[in-house]
Design a protein around this motif. Structure first.
Motif, PDB file in Angstrom:
ATOM      1  N   ILE A 181      -0.899   0.045   1.288  1.00 50.89           N
ATOM      2  CA  ILE A 181      -1.939   0.654   2.117  1.00 50.89           C
ATOM      3  C   ILE A 181      -1.479   0.990   3.534  1.00 50.89           C
ATOM      4  O   ILE A 181      -1.929   1.970   4.124  1.00 50.89           O
ATOM      5  N   TYR A 182      -0.560   0.215   4.072  1.00 49.95           N
ATOM      6  CA  TYR A 182      -0.104   0.484   5.443  1.00 49.95           C
ATOM      7  C   TYR A 182       0.704   1.777   5.513  1.00 49.95           C
ATOM      8  O   TYR A 182       0.650   2.495   6.511  1.00 49.95           O
ATOM      9  N   ALA A 183       1.418   2.111   4.446  1.00 52.31           N
ATOM     10  CA  ALA A 183       2.170   3.368   4.399  1.00 52.31           C
ATOM     11  C   ALA A 183       1.230   4.553   4.161  1.00 52.31           C
ATOM     12  O   ALA A 183       1.463   5.648   4.665  1.00 52.31           O
ATOM     13  N   ILE A 184       0.155   4.328   3.412  1.00 52.71           N
ATOM     14  CA  ILE A 184      -0.802   5.397   3.107  1.00 52.71           C
ATOM     15  C   ILE A 184      -1.641   5.746   4.336  1.00 52.71           C
ATOM     16  O   ILE A 184      -1.891   6.906   4.611  1.00 52.71           O
ATOM     17  N   ARG A 185      -2.077   4.743   5.067  1.00 48.23           N
ATOM     18  CA  ARG A 185      -2.951   4.916   6.237  1.00 48.23           C
ATOM     19  C   ARG A 185      -4.184   5.755   5.875  1.00 48.23           C
ATOM     20  O   ARG A 185      -4.372   6.859   6.360  1.00 48.23           O
ATOM     21  N   PRO A 186      -5.047   5.206   5.004  1.00 51.29           N
ATOM     22  CA  PRO A 186      -6.186   5.975   4.503  1.00 51.29           C
ATOM     23  C   PRO A 186      -7.254   6.253   5.564  1.00 51.29           C
ATOM     24  O   PRO A 186      -7.393   5.506   6.534  1.00 51.29           O
ATOM     25  N   ASP A 187      -7.998   7.318   5.314  1.00 51.21           N
ATOM     26  CA  ASP A 187      -9.169   7.632   6.131  1.00 51.21           C
ATOM     27  C   ASP A 187     -10.392   6.904   5.583  1.00 51.21           C
ATOM     28  O   ASP A 187     -11.289   6.524   6.326  1.00 51.21           O
ATOM     29  N   TYR A 188     -10.415   6.735   4.250  1.00 50.88           N
ATOM     30  CA  TYR A 188     -11.524   6.076   3.564  1.00 50.88           C
ATOM     31  C   TYR A 188     -10.977   5.090   2.549  1.00 50.88           C
ATOM     32  O   TYR A 188      -9.966   5.353   1.906  1.00 50.88           O
ATOM     33  N   LEU A 189     -11.707   3.976   2.396  1.00 54.34           N
ATOM     34  CA  LEU A 189     -11.305   2.966   1.434  1.00 54.34           C
ATOM     35  C   LEU A 189     -12.556   2.494   0.701  1.00 54.34           C
ATOM     36  O   LEU A 189     -13.537   2.118   1.344  1.00 54.34           O
ATOM     37  N   PHE A 190     -12.524   2.573  -0.627  1.00 53.66           N
ATOM     38  CA  PHE A 190     -13.610   2.077  -1.463  1.00 53.66           C
ATOM     39  C   PHE A 190     -13.084   0.843  -2.181  1.00 53.66           C
ATOM     40  O   PHE A 190     -12.086   0.915  -2.895  1.00 53.66           O
ATOM     41  N   LEU A 191     -13.764  -0.280  -1.983  1.00 57.61           N
ATOM     42  CA  LEU A 191     -13.244  -1.581  -2.411  1.00 57.61           C
ATOM     43  C   LEU A 191     -14.238  -2.313  -3.299  1.00 57.61           C
ATOM     44  O   LEU A 191     -15.379  -2.557  -2.899  1.00 57.61           O
ATOM     45  N   ASP A 192     -13.789  -2.673  -4.493  1.00 54.84           N
ATOM     46  CA  ASP A 192     -14.577  -3.523  -5.380  1.00 54.84           C
ATOM     47  C   ASP A 192     -14.447  -4.962  -4.888  1.00 54.84           C
ATOM     48  O   ASP A 192     -13.449  -5.334  -4.269  1.00 54.84           O
ATOM     49  N   ILE A 193     -15.450  -5.775  -5.167  1.00 49.21           N
ATOM     50  CA  ILE A 193     -15.417  -7.175  -4.739  1.00 49.21           C
ATOM     51  C   ILE A 193     -14.859  -8.086  -5.827  1.00 49.21           C
ATOM     52  O   ILE A 193     -13.963  -8.878  -5.592  1.00 49.21           O
ATOM     53  N   ASN A 194     -15.402  -7.980  -7.030  1.00 48.00           N
ATOM     54  CA  ASN A 194     -15.039  -8.905  -8.102  1.00 48.00           C
ATOM     55  C   ASN A 194     -13.858  -8.381  -8.906  1.00 48.00           C
ATOM     56  O   ASN A 194     -14.021  -7.513  -9.766  1.00 48.00           O
ATOM     57  N   MET A 195     -12.678  -8.903  -8.573  1.00 46.75           N
ATOM     58  CA  MET A 195     -11.450  -8.534  -9.279  1.00 46.75           C
ATOM     59  C   MET A 195     -10.615  -9.793  -9.484  1.00 46.75           C
ATOM     60  O   MET A 195     -10.694 -10.723  -8.691  1.00 46.75           O
ATOM     61  N   PRO A 196      -9.800  -9.793 -10.541  1.00 45.86           N
ATOM     62  CA  PRO A 196      -8.912 -10.942 -10.754  1.00 45.86           C
ATOM     63  C   PRO A 196      -7.779 -10.951  -9.743  1.00 45.86           C
ATOM     64  O   PRO A 196      -7.551  -9.963  -9.048  1.00 45.86           O
TER      65      PRO A 196
END
Length: 123
Positions: free
Chosen positions: A44-59
């Motif tokens: 993610i640091y190399a991508i430097r996104p403008d928007y991030l959509f994040l799920d909560i429940n993941m393994p």
């Protein structure tokens, strides 16, 4: 170019979100999809996104763990929690993170996408 990161262990959710974005964002964009928060954290640091959509429940690493470890450097993306949970505890917890813009329930709908991307004149 708008850079969008999707972090979700559910491939159907990723597919639906990508489709909604492709049909409702009218500026050039690139989507980076990750099924693992740990993998996303590495890139993610190399991508430097403008928007991030994040799920909560993941393994392995959940969305809360990701938020604790993710420290944007120069550019802060707009972060949206995208979860199937309607638990008030999760919604309240998301609100305690200054870097989280909003908590959205799955499935993501066209109106959310239009609202998010129209604020920066992308619609």
């Amino acid at each position: 170019m708008i850079k969008i990161v999707l972090i979700d262990d559910d491939p159907i959710s990723i597919f639906v979100t990508e489709k909604l974005i492709s049909r409702n964002v009218f500026e050039p964009f690139k989507v980076f999809s990750f099924s693992s928060a740990a993998a996303a954290l590495k890139d993610i640091y190399a991508i430097r996104p403008d928007y991030l959509f994040l799920d909560i429940n993941m393994p392995e690493m959940n969305g809360w763990d990701f938020l604790e470890k993710f420290q944007p450097t120069k550019k802060n993306p707009e972060i949206y929690i995208l979860s199937s949970s309607i638990d008030e505890t999760d919604i309240t917890r998301a609100g305690k993170y200054e870097k989280v813009n909003n908590y959205l329930t799955k499935p993501l709908i066209k109106q959310y996408i239009k609202l998010i991307f129209s604020r920066k004149g992308n619609n």
